[in-house]
Design an enzyme around this catalytic site. Structure first.
Site, mmCIF file in Angstrom:
data_model
loop_
_atom_site.group_PDB
_atom_site.id
_atom_site.type_symbol
_atom_site.label_atom_id
_atom_site.label_comp_id
_atom_site.label_asym_id
_atom_site.label_seq_id
_atom_site.Cartn_x
_atom_site.Cartn_y
_atom_site.Cartn_z
ATOM 1 N N GLU B 49 0.823 -1.208 0.000
ATOM 2 C CA GLU B 49 0.000 0.000 0.000
ATOM 3 C C GLU B 49 0.858 1.261 0.000
ATOM 4 O O GLU B 49 0.450 2.303 -0.511
ATOM 5 C CB GLU B 49 -0.959 0.015 1.198
ATOM 6 N N PHE B 111 -11.876 -7.980 13.647
ATOM 7 C CA PHE B 111 -10.809 -8.468 12.788
ATOM 8 C C PHE B 111 -10.350 -7.367 11.833
ATOM 9 O O PHE B 111 -11.159 -6.742 11.164
ATOM 10 C CB PHE B 111 -11.280 -9.687 11.997
ATOM 11 N N GLN B 112 -9.063 -7.134 11.795
ATOM 12 C CA GLN B 112 -8.440 -6.103 10.951
ATOM 13 C C GLN B 112 -9.030 -4.723 11.192
ATOM 14 O O GLN B 112 -9.186 -3.928 10.271
ATOM 15 C CB GLN B 112 -8.515 -6.489 9.468
ATOM 16 N N LYS B 161 -17.676 -1.367 6.008
ATOM 17 C CA LYS B 161 -18.181 -2.316 5.014
ATOM 18 C C LYS B 161 -19.705 -2.268 4.907
ATOM 19 O O LYS B 161 -20.259 -2.361 3.808
ATOM 20 C CB LYS B 161 -17.719 -3.721 5.392
ATOM 21 N N MET B 473 24.005 9.040 2.314
ATOM 22 C CA MET B 473 23.837 10.346 2.943
ATOM 23 C C MET B 473 24.152 10.271 4.438
ATOM 24 O O MET B 473 24.791 11.167 5.001
ATOM 25 C CB MET B 473 22.408 10.851 2.710
HETATM 26 C C1 LIG Z 1 18.137 14.908 1.986
HETATM 27 C C2 LIG Z 1 17.406 16.190 1.774
HETATM 28 C C3 LIG Z 1 18.125 17.350 1.568
HETATM 29 C C4 LIG Z 1 17.462 18.554 1.297
HETATM 30 N N1 LIG Z 1 18.204 19.650 0.985
HETATM 31 C C5 LIG Z 1 17.569 20.765 0.538
HETATM 32 C C6 LIG Z 1 18.306 21.883 0.034
HETATM 33 O O1 LIG Z 1 19.524 21.884 -0.018
HETATM 34 N N2 LIG Z 1 17.617 22.948 -0.428
HETATM 35 C C7 LIG Z 1 16.236 22.974 -0.422
HETATM 36 O O2 LIG Z 1 15.665 23.956 -0.877
HETATM 37 N N3 LIG Z 1 15.545 21.959 0.076
HETATM 38 C C8 LIG Z 1 16.165 20.852 0.539
HETATM 39 N N4 LIG Z 1 15.411 19.800 0.982
HETATM 40 C C9 LIG Z 1 13.945 19.918 0.988
HETATM 41 C C10 LIG Z 1 13.429 20.638 2.229
HETATM 42 O O3 LIG Z 1 13.386 19.716 3.286
HETATM 43 C C11 LIG Z 1 12.010 21.213 1.991
HETATM 44 O O4 LIG Z 1 11.141 20.179 1.595
HETATM 45 C C12 LIG Z 1 11.966 22.262 0.922
HETATM 46 O O5 LIG Z 1 12.994 23.204 1.095
HETATM 47 C C13 LIG Z 1 10.616 22.976 0.978
HETATM 48 O O6 LIG Z 1 10.367 23.609 -0.229
HETATM 49 P P1 LIG Z 1 9.456 24.879 -0.373
HETATM 50 O O7 LIG Z 1 9.873 25.948 0.549
HETATM 51 O O8 LIG Z 1 9.407 25.162 -1.812
HETATM 52 O O9 LIG Z 1 8.045 24.443 0.211
HETATM 53 P P2 LIG Z 1 6.929 23.398 -0.208
HETATM 54 O O10 LIG Z 1 6.952 22.294 0.757
HETATM 55 O O11 LIG Z 1 6.926 23.081 -1.648
HETATM 56 O O12 LIG Z 1 5.665 24.272 0.181
HETATM 57 C C14 LIG Z 1 4.992 25.056 -0.730
HETATM 58 C C15 LIG Z 1 4.633 26.404 -0.134
HETATM 59 O O13 LIG Z 1 3.864 27.097 -1.107
HETATM 60 C C16 LIG Z 1 2.598 27.448 -0.575
HETATM 61 N N5 LIG Z 1 1.623 27.307 -1.634
HETATM 62 C C17 LIG Z 1 0.978 26.208 -2.070
HETATM 63 N N6 LIG Z 1 0.157 26.495 -3.066
HETATM 64 C C18 LIG Z 1 0.261 27.815 -3.292
HETATM 65 C C19 LIG Z 1 -0.338 28.713 -4.203
HETATM 66 N N7 LIG Z 1 -1.238 28.301 -5.118
HETATM 67 N N8 LIG Z 1 -0.002 30.017 -4.132
HETATM 68 C C20 LIG Z 1 0.898 30.458 -3.217
HETATM 69 N N9 LIG Z 1 1.503 29.656 -2.330
HETATM 70 C C21 LIG Z 1 1.197 28.341 -2.379
HETATM 71 C C22 LIG Z 1 2.360 26.511 0.574
HETATM 72 O O14 LIG Z 1 1.465 27.079 1.496
HETATM 73 C C23 LIG Z 1 3.776 26.330 1.118
HETATM 74 O O15 LIG Z 1 4.116 27.348 1.999
HETATM 75 C C24 LIG Z 1 16.055 18.597 1.288
HETATM 76 C C25 LIG Z 1 15.342 17.434 1.543
HETATM 77 C C26 LIG Z 1 15.998 16.243 1.755
HETATM 78 C C27 LIG Z 1 15.179 15.012 1.965
HETATM 79 C C1 LIG Z 2 12.284 5.690 5.365
HETATM 80 C C2 LIG Z 2 13.561 6.359 5.727
HETATM 81 N N1 LIG Z 2 14.392 5.785 6.621
HETATM 82 C C3 LIG Z 2 15.550 6.397 6.946
HETATM 83 C C4 LIG Z 2 15.907 7.592 6.388
HETATM 84 C C5 LIG Z 2 17.214 8.286 6.779
HETATM 85 N N2 LIG Z 2 18.081 8.370 5.596
HETATM 86 C C6 LIG Z 2 18.184 9.502 4.895
HETATM 87 S S1 LIG Z 2 19.175 9.336 3.556
HETATM 88 C C7 LIG Z 2 19.516 7.744 3.944
HETATM 89 C C8 LIG Z 2 20.424 6.913 3.086
HETATM 90 C C9 LIG Z 2 19.864 6.637 1.750
HETATM 91 O O1 LIG Z 2 20.614 5.635 1.131
HETATM 92 P P1 LIG Z 2 20.497 5.395 -0.417
HETATM 93 O O2 LIG Z 2 19.079 5.276 -0.817
HETATM 94 O O3 LIG Z 2 21.392 4.293 -0.798
HETATM 95 O O4 LIG Z 2 20.984 6.767 -1.026
HETATM 96 P P2 LIG Z 2 22.472 7.404 -1.060
HETATM 97 O O5 LIG Z 2 22.497 8.442 0.019
HETATM 98 O O6 LIG Z 2 23.443 6.306 -0.833
HETATM 99 O O7 LIG Z 2 22.546 8.001 -2.416
HETATM 100 C C10 LIG Z 2 18.852 7.363 5.114
HETATM 101 C C11 LIG Z 2 18.947 6.026 5.739
HETATM 102 C C12 LIG Z 2 14.987 8.154 5.485
HETATM 103 N N3 LIG Z 2 15.211 9.337 4.916
HETATM 104 N N4 LIG Z 2 13.854 7.511 5.147
#
Ligand SMILES: Cc1cc2nc3c(=O)[nH]c(=O)nc-3n(C[C@H](O)[C@H](O)[C@H](O)COP(=O)(O)OP(=O)(O)OC[C@H]3O[C@@H](n4cnc5c(N)ncnc54)[C@H](O)[C@@H]3O)c2cc1C
Ligand SMILES: Cc1ncc(C[n+]2csc(CCOP(=O)(O)OP(=O)(O)O)c2C)c(N)n1
Ligand SMILES: [Mg+2]
Lengths: 170, 557
Positions: B49, B111-112, B161, B473
């Site tokens: 799922e 159940f479930q 259901k 990472m």
């Molecule tokens: C490993 C990892 C590393 C990351 N590193 C970075 C990084 O280096 N740089 C980075 O930027 N992010 C990074 N992120 C992502 C970060 O965590 C956030 O998800 C991201 O920065 C949020 O993006 P955003 O501000 O565009 O907001 P979003 O989450 O896209 O939110 C959208 C915003 O727009 C508003 N909105 C929605 N619809 C409308 C509309 N019609 N009109 C006006 N406003 C609207 C919402 O209310 C909200 O405030 C990383 C994520 C991971 C998993």
């Molecule tokens: C469901 C989940 N569990 C744990 C993490 C923490 N986490 C962030 S990045 C990462 C490693 C990801 O490994 P891989 O997919 O091999 O990507 P790589 O960084 O090696 O490119 C982990 C464990 C996560 N983001 N999501």
């Protein structure tokens, strides 16, 4: 600072969980919450006392406003609204004198004696938070056996209602 | 017309224009599946799922329509929870439908039985437990409305259901109207726009900081015109990639933790930041008290609660960013616009001095090189979905997105395992487009079973595993911040080729640089699901990097 928020919400079984869930999820602290139906059975009024600085409270209000079940939310000003709590105490009365004193205290707070036994007395009081805090402190000197407190209910004084308050969309 | 609850549900889904549902049946949802059988709505049977809801997210993120997924009660429903939170964090419109035990069994540990209504309260924008079949049609209409309007998000409908089997007169739903939605219909405050334009006229060093809201709103054209006319450089968040052409001279690429140096320097030096549908995430701001200290902030967002949440906005503008930008464009005619020559010269210097580059190799398979080759081979026109980790950042940095809704990344929640099922949703939505998943070996293994789904439905998705044999990472953080103690991040590698073949897909192993491009070309010509196992160096790192909660001064690489 403590704020009193008054929410008008749709009345259904999940609504309290939705509002309370928001507070848990965002780490806001509820001091007290009270819920009851309104003149319209489809709507409930929730009164929530929360602590936090102005910015936090503004965030809380905006987050609440987004909830699908929330029709309106108001931050009630102390001097523009009535706020009331109900408290019930059971206090020890080992001597006749203590009983007499407690009845006297009750009188000052417009409290009512709800019941009495040989060794204790039950007092019921409504008032604002400050009044309830005061009587609690005074009764504590005699030894409170049990107490229950409702949390705040509040409404804006009709004379202080501003036009935009009619944003209470029913 | 008398219909059962199950029939009403399917009628309502048709009325909403639903074309595809992702899901897995089970006891408590069987009446619905029975009606679905010959309903004409496509159903994609995933193998978990979580795969179903991520596929629905991929569908929603690439089309802008509501993604629909379905599961049975109990374990089926709880398996959706990660996807619900993922969709909530990334503002993705989803309607999730779950079966529930019959109403007379609710609360008896039947159940479930799982209290998915209670469980999903903090995981959804809104949710329903249907207790009266007469309300079902209205609830479905409301659910779709809530999912797609305002700030989009996931909505769950829990359907017992007995309600699915109950018979009633089907009445078409009334137009939805919700009091809490009034705020989204308020007129744009034009005085605020005037103030913002005045700030643009006064600014010396402005930057446009674009987030996912611009993509949700479909405001990329308005953004392009706005940037071009005002001559203001544009940086985007991870969620905003694709909203502005990555190859444009005004583009600064991505900002934040793994953003370009020049984007982050520009933010640090800016005297005006125009935030459009972005939410000042901590991956962007780093240490908030040091973030953009010299800048006046204009913050455009549809969600009032985003304004002043993290950073104080000097000029807040609430509204749909597309409409707000249209007001800006109309008013720009009378504005005294500048060209900010000194500022552009400064930015150009940064771009020359600190370009986004990496060290290539003669023979090794370097991850950034792989992404560049995918970019070139697909002419930047593919839909790219990603897992979470280093590979996600390399993809974000080196695939220069040209168009909105072509980049699908779990960004807010950072859900490993998101990428591949999201690609399934994207490919279902766009059977004739190239859909690439750039995945990590760890991430891919979290939802690898969906290979069976992709093969069953003939979805020619290309999966490029940037295989470093590590939870890369996390290993990078261990190397940088935990004295190189690689505590439980080594994965080794299964034989991905054999796995692919076992599922009926095509597998390829790529161990040399010279094999990279030919492999990609071959994959693109293959009319089947392809798994490419790119063996990259085990300990490559993502740079530049601003440590979590850090400042520009602490930037590494
Ligand atoms: C490993 C990892 C590393 C990351 N590193 C970075 C990084 O280096 N740089 C980075 O930027 N992010 C990074 N992120 C992502 C970060 O965590 C956030 O998800 C991201 O920065 C949020 O993006 P955003 O501000 O565009 O907001 P979003 O989450 O896209 O939110 C959208 C915003 O727009 C508003 N909105 C929605 N619809 C409308 C509309 N019609 N009109 C006006 N406003 C609207 C919402 O209310 C909200 O405030 C990383 C994520 C991971 C998993
Ligand atoms: C469901 C989940 N569990 C744990 C993490 C923490 N986490 C962030 S990045 C990462 C490693 C990801 O490994 P891989 O997919 O091999 O990507 P790589 O960084 O090696 O490119 C982990 C464990 C996560 N983001 N999501
Ligand atoms: Mg890895």
């Amino acid at each position: 600072m403590l704020h009193t928020l008054s929410l008008l919400v749709r009345n259904h079984p999940g609504v309290l969980s939705h509002v309370a869930g928001l507070f848990t999820r965002r780490g806001y602290n509820i001091e007290s919450i009270s819920v009851g139906v309104t003149e319209n059975p489809e709507l409930s009024r929730m009164t929530i006392a929360v602590g936090g600085d102005e910015r936090v409270v503004q965030q809380i209000i905006k987050q609440c406003q987004k909830l699908v079940d929330v029709l309106s939310i108001k931050d009630l000003k102390y001097d523009e609204s009535i706020t009331r709590e109900l408290a019930v105490f059971v206090v020890k009365t080992p001597t006749n004198q203590s009983r007499a004193e407690i009845i006297q205290i009750a009188g000052v707070f417009n409290a009512r004696v709800a019941d009495m036994s040989e060794t204790s007395i039950m007092i019921e009081v409504t008032g604002n938070q400050r009044q309830i805090d005061s009587i609690t402190r005074l009764l504590a000197q005699y030894g409170i056996e049990e107490m229950a407190r409702t949390g705040i209910v509040a409404l804006t004084f009709p004379s202080k209602r501003k036009p935009e308050d009619s944003s209470e969309r029913e | 017309m008398k219909l059962t609850g199950a029939q009403i549900l399917i009628e309502s889904l048709k009325a909403e224009g639903v074309e595809a549902i992702f899901g897995i049946p089970g006891g408590a949802i069987m009446p619905v599946y029975d009606v679905l059988f010959d309903s004409g709505i496509a159903h994609i049977l995933t193998r978990h799922e979580q795969g179903a809801i991520h596929a629905a997210e991929g569908y929603a993120r690439t089309t802008g329509k509501v993604g629909v997924c379905m599961a049975t009660s109990g374990p089926g429903a709880t398996n959706l929870v990660t996807g619900l939170v993922d969709a909530l964090m990334d503002s993705t419109p989803i309607v999730a439908i779950t079966g529930q035990v019959p109403t007379h069994l609710i609360g008896t540990d039947g159940f479930q039985e799982a209290d998915i209504y209670g469980i999903s309260i903090p995981a959804t924008k809104y949710n329903y437990l249907v207790r009266d079949v007469n309300k079902l049609a209205q609830i479905v209409a409301e659910a779709f409305y809530i999912a797609r309007t305002g700030r989009p998000g996931p909505v769950l409908i829990d359907l017992p259901k007995d309600i699915q089997l109950a018979v009633t007169e089907y009445v078409k739903p009334k137009p939805v109207s919700l009091p809490c939605y009034d705020q989204y219909f308020q007129e744009i405050n034009e005085t605020q726009v005037d103030k913002a334009i005045q700030a643009i006229e006064e600014a010396e060093r402005p930057v446009i900081y674009v987030g996912g809201g611009v993509i949700i709103s479909g405001a990329h054209q308005e953004l392009y015109e706005f940037a071009k006319r005002t001559h203001i450089p544009v940086t985007t968040t991870l969620m905003g990639l694709g909203s502005f052409p990555g190859t444009d001279e005004l583009s600064l690429g991505m900002l934040g933790m793994h953003g370009t140096k020049y984007a982050n320097y520009a933010m640090g030096e800016a005297d005006l930041i125009i935030a459009l549908g972005a939410r000042f995430d901590d991956r962007v701001t780093g240490k908030v008290s040091e973030f953009a200290r010299n800048a006046k902030i204009v913050h455009v967002d549809i969600d009032a609660a985003e304004i002043n949440k993290i950073v104080y906005a000097h000029i807040p503008i609430r509204g749909d960013v597309k409409k707000v930008l249209q007001v800006f464009l109309k008013k720009l005619d009378k504005a005294k616009l500048k060209t900010y020559d000194k500022w552009h010269k400064q930015i150009q210097e940064w771009k020359t001095q600190y370009p986004l580059t990496y060290e290539n190799s003669e023979d090794e398979v370097i991850p950034q090189y792989v992404v560049e080759q995918i970019y070139e081979a697909t002419k930047g026109e593919a839909i790219i979905t990603v897992g979470v980790g280093q590979h996600q950042m390399w993809a974000a940095q080196y695939y220069r997105f040209q168009a909105p809704r072509s980049w699908v990344s779990s960004s807010g929640l950072g859900t490993m395992g998101f990428g591949f099922p999201a690609a399934i949703g994207a490919q279902v939505a766009y059977p004739h487009r190239t859909v690439f998943t750039i995945d990590g070996d760890g991430s891919f293994q979290m939802t690898i079973q969906e290979l069976a789904t992709a093969v069953q439905y003939h979805l020619p998705i290309k999966i490029a595993i940037l295989n470093n044999g590590y939870l890369g990472m996390v290993r990078q953080w261990q190397q940088l911040f935990f004295k190189g103690r690689y505590s439980h991040t080594f994965l080794g590698s299964p034989d991905f080729v054999k796995i692919a073949e076992g599922y009926g897909a095509v597998g390829m192993l790529i161990t040399k640089k010279a094999e990279v491009r030919p492999a990609i070309e071959k994959a693109l010509e293959t009319d089947n699901t392809v798994v490419m196992d790119f063996r990259i160096p085990q300990e490559d790192n993502v740079f530049p990097m601003i440590p979590a909660g850090g400042t520009l001064k602490q930037m590494i690489g």
